[in-house]
Design a protein around this motif. Structure first.
Motif, mmCIF file in Angstrom:
data_model
loop_
_atom_site.group_PDB
_atom_site.id
_atom_site.type_symbol
_atom_site.label_atom_id
_atom_site.label_comp_id
_atom_site.label_asym_id
_atom_site.label_seq_id
_atom_site.Cartn_x
_atom_site.Cartn_y
_atom_site.Cartn_z
ATOM 1 N N VAL A 24 97.245 24.923 -29.785
ATOM 2 C CA VAL A 24 96.350 23.788 -29.536
ATOM 3 C C VAL A 24 96.342 22.872 -30.756
ATOM 4 O O VAL A 24 96.070 23.317 -31.870
ATOM 5 C CB VAL A 24 94.906 24.270 -29.234
ATOM 6 N N ARG A 25 96.670 21.615 -30.538
ATOM 7 C CA ARG A 25 96.683 20.663 -31.653
ATOM 8 C C ARG A 25 95.275 20.151 -31.881
ATOM 9 O O ARG A 25 94.669 19.564 -30.991
ATOM 10 C CB ARG A 25 97.624 19.500 -31.345
ATOM 11 N N PRO A 43 90.620 17.500 -28.191
ATOM 12 C CA PRO A 43 91.887 16.824 -28.491
ATOM 13 C C PRO A 43 92.258 15.753 -27.459
ATOM 14 O O PRO A 43 93.132 14.947 -27.726
ATOM 15 C CB PRO A 43 92.925 17.965 -28.442
ATOM 16 N N LEU A 44 91.582 15.757 -26.316
ATOM 17 C CA LEU A 44 91.913 14.780 -25.275
ATOM 18 C C LEU A 44 91.005 13.556 -25.303
ATOM 19 O O LEU A 44 91.165 12.643 -24.513
ATOM 20 C CB LEU A 44 91.847 15.445 -23.891
ATOM 21 N N ASN A 45 90.048 13.524 -26.202
ATOM 22 C CA ASN A 45 89.104 12.407 -26.260
ATOM 23 C C ASN A 45 89.204 11.734 -27.623
ATOM 24 O O ASN A 45 88.815 12.306 -28.636
ATOM 25 C CB ASN A 45 87.675 12.915 -26.016
ATOM 26 N N ASN A 72 97.653 17.060 -38.411
ATOM 27 C CA ASN A 72 96.801 17.840 -37.511
ATOM 28 C C ASN A 72 97.074 19.304 -37.806
ATOM 29 O O ASN A 72 98.013 19.633 -38.536
ATOM 30 C CB ASN A 72 97.146 17.578 -36.036
ATOM 31 N N PHE A 73 96.275 20.179 -37.217
ATOM 32 C CA PHE A 73 96.593 21.606 -37.221
ATOM 33 C C PHE A 73 97.041 22.004 -35.821
ATOM 34 O O PHE A 73 96.586 21.433 -34.818
ATOM 35 C CB PHE A 73 95.366 22.455 -37.595
ATOM 36 N N LEU A 101 90.034 21.719 -21.656
ATOM 37 C CA LEU A 101 90.806 22.025 -22.856
ATOM 38 C C LEU A 101 91.957 22.952 -22.482
ATOM 39 O O LEU A 101 91.741 23.994 -21.865
ATOM 40 C CB LEU A 101 89.922 22.706 -23.911
ATOM 41 N N VAL A 102 93.158 22.553 -22.857
ATOM 42 C CA VAL A 102 94.324 23.402 -22.620
ATOM 43 C C VAL A 102 94.482 24.328 -23.821
ATOM 44 O O VAL A 102 94.814 23.869 -24.917
ATOM 45 C CB VAL A 102 95.599 22.553 -22.430
ATOM 46 N N ALA A 103 94.214 25.619 -23.619
ATOM 47 C CA ALA A 103 94.282 26.594 -24.724
ATOM 48 C C ALA A 103 94.552 27.975 -24.161
ATOM 49 O O ALA A 103 93.663 28.837 -24.124
ATOM 50 C CB ALA A 103 92.979 26.574 -25.527
#
Lengths: 393, 393
Positions: free
Chosen positions: A104-105, B109-111, A98-99, B48-50
């Motif tokens: 944020v991944r 990233p959560l889905n 992943n990046f 989204l956590v960012a």
């Protein structure tokens, strides 16, 4: 006579639409940048266009705290906002990454090749040469991969499994021996076909004459779900790592329904000498318990980084009777009881203790100790090694 | 007697490993945040956590320049760095989306639920009610999805196709009618099973008694590749939108090899009245040319947002002879010649002109005009409508 105007292919391709409709937006400008780029010498370059980002890393499953540079590969930005990192020559394998962009991944937006592993989606790539070639699709005859549902007492309905049939299955009346291949605690019926590269490994080894053509049955070992995430009646539920079914004994106690379905609907050779079973981690525990419970059913048994006993709860017959069943299995005999374990696997000691147990009762087994730990890299390799030993009697 | 220490399930789950090894990192802390959240009233919330991002949007295939707020849904950040956007009540469908984070288009990233469409990977979700329920897996009997390779003169080797067989296929000796279902210019043999939700639609419509149980054969219409990206001998090649094979006539000229393989290896009822063919966009053009070329082969023909003639090149028999073949097809007769087109489809005029052509030669057809354009939303809907009309004679 052409009374209808031609569709201009150019018009067709230039047709612009919503930016998130791929098929519908078939004219989307293609990025000039590619990622990853795997060079012939297996040096791998990663690219990400992100002019506004401040800090970008590659997270790769080949990296650890012991790696030069640590467990993350730092990417550097050029004047155009292109982040790049080069990973010096890698091994020959399938790799996940992943990046990490400003914390944020994310998936690599330039690489459409992805595999879900539990609740994570990783990009993957395959390097070149040797073992890695076994994991690629080559121009050899191909087997068939089927997703089929079988009636089950467990869920009072149907459960889903993946089945590989070897090249030529459709064109003949031949019957084949069978390998039941079980996933780990974090997997489902998609795990071996995706992360395990089963169709590629089988196709390539059969083409090379290194294994006996066989059918591979890959059921879902989590009895709380009828199928992999997104494929069951639960719909697109949030995927989390919950395992209410681990250690219930349901999978092990009901395994005959899987064998019965497979043998009824596929051309599988009957009898113990044509049956193998193997599994990784939790599936290794399933394998040891199932093969002991049905103590004269499998001539070939494979434990890949196996767990041992998933519960201490009493009154679960397949666990309570395990020792006596194992003795019976020993008495009946197996053509191969194969154990694979990585030197740094967190289950290493468990394996050691289990082998001691086998020694104490005088049960013969083959032991293969690899480098590395509890990884798909090892499990793919164990499958290659184990499958080559099957159905030779 | 338990001489081997139990694997503690707690230890097992807490075992920490590399952050990009899912199975191997089964103890990864689960995010408390979920995305997307589909409420009962089909309001959808994205998260989204960012914390470090400056500007975040949802790009969704339900958004356009005409949407309130435009073609991007702006997300707002709270004090914890959580970006959120709420989309007021949506329709009943499968929807695709990405996030745009400081100019970088990424997957949620959560889905974990994603579909590849040409060279893009989108997250998806399905809302509730009516049509959307047809696209979900429910607790009904399930058919089987198979990926099988057939020998082909085109690639001097094998080509891959997807085949759906209806529930009960394994348990009976019954034969079934068949629908050949073709993808568009941006697709492959994975398109109908993934974006088209074929297994879910068929399972649900069969369970509801709304269609005749049938086999669905979904070949790959791009003759320059033997299989979908990542599944051919080209390996994990960069996926781009290149179509060197469009308009060569190879797909249309060699279609009998697909029918012959399917009818030989699957229990398919023989004869014209048991054969249907349909396709979208490029596959619609394939469908009209194939059904005219083999002019007495298909009793049911479906053109979904069809292109017409993919090339003007001379000396390609299936195109040069199309008009006379179509006349022959008209003379032989079809039980159903069904045309579906969206009002805003960029091929609308093409369809209009083609219908005029059919009118001029006196060929009967059924015409269904929907809202919307060149979208999978329409093609799934057309499949539902078309399949309900099949094999009623």
């Amino acid at each position: 006579m052409r009374i209808v105007p031609l569709i201009s292919l150019v018009l067709f391709i230039l047709c612009l639409s919503n930016p998130v409709q791929g098929q519908e937006n078939i004219g989307k400008k293609l990025a000039d940048v590619r990622s990853p780029e795997v060079a012939a010498n297996n040096t791998v370059t990663f690219n990400l266009v992100a002019p506004q980002a401040k800090e970008v890393y590659v997270l790769g499953n080949w990296l650890s705290a012991d790696s030069p540079g640590g467990d993350k590969l730092r990417m550097t930005k050029n004047a155009d906002g292109l982040w790049t990192a080069k990973q010096a020559t890698m091994g020959r394998d399938l790799y996940l990454y992943n990046f990490l962009v400003d914390g944020v991944r994310i998936n690599d937006p330039l690489n459409v090749y992805q595999i879900r592993d539990v609740s994570n989606v990783f990009n993957y790539f395959i390097t070149n040469g040797a073992q890695a070639e076994l994991y690629k699709t080559h121009a050899v005859p191909h087997g068939t991969l089927t997703k089929v549902w079988y009636p089950s007492a467990i869920n009072h309905g149907e459960r889903r499994m993946s089945i590989y049939t070897p090249p030529g299955y459709e064109g003949s009346k031949k019957s084949y021996p069978v390998l039941y291949l079980l996933h780990g605690m974090g997997g489902d019926e998609e795990a071996w076909p995706s992360l395990g590269r089963v169709t590629q490994i089988m196709d390539n080894l059969i083409a090379a004459g290194q294994i006996v053509p066989m059918i591979v049955v890959m059921p879902n070992g989590h009895t709380s779900n009828s199928a992999a995430p997104g494929n069951s009646e639960k719909g697109e539920y949030p995927v989390e790592f919950r395992t209410p079914d681990v250690g219930t004994g349901e999978m092990e106690s009901n395994f005959m329904e899987i064998i019965n379905f497979a043998e009824k609907h596929y051309r599988i050779k009957k009898g113990k000498k044509n049956r193998a079973i193997a599994g990784l981690s939790m599936g290794g525990s399933h394998t040891m318990v199932i093969s002991a419970t049905y103590a004269n059913t499998f001539d070939y048994v494979g434990l890949f980084s196996a767990a041992y006993r998933l519960t201490d709860a009493a009154n679960i017959a397949v666990y309570d009777n395990f020792d006596q069943n194992l003795l019976q299995q020993k008495k009946n005999g197996t053509a191969l009881y194969w154990i694979g374990m990585g030197k740094t696997d967190f289950l290493y000691k468990t394996g050691e203790t289990y082998r001691k147990k086998l020694d104490e009762i005088g049960m013969k087994y083959s032991y293969y100790e690899s480098e590395g730990g509890h990884t798909w890299s090892n499990w793919r390799d164990y499958l290659v090694k184990f499958s080559g030993l099957l159905f030779r009697n």
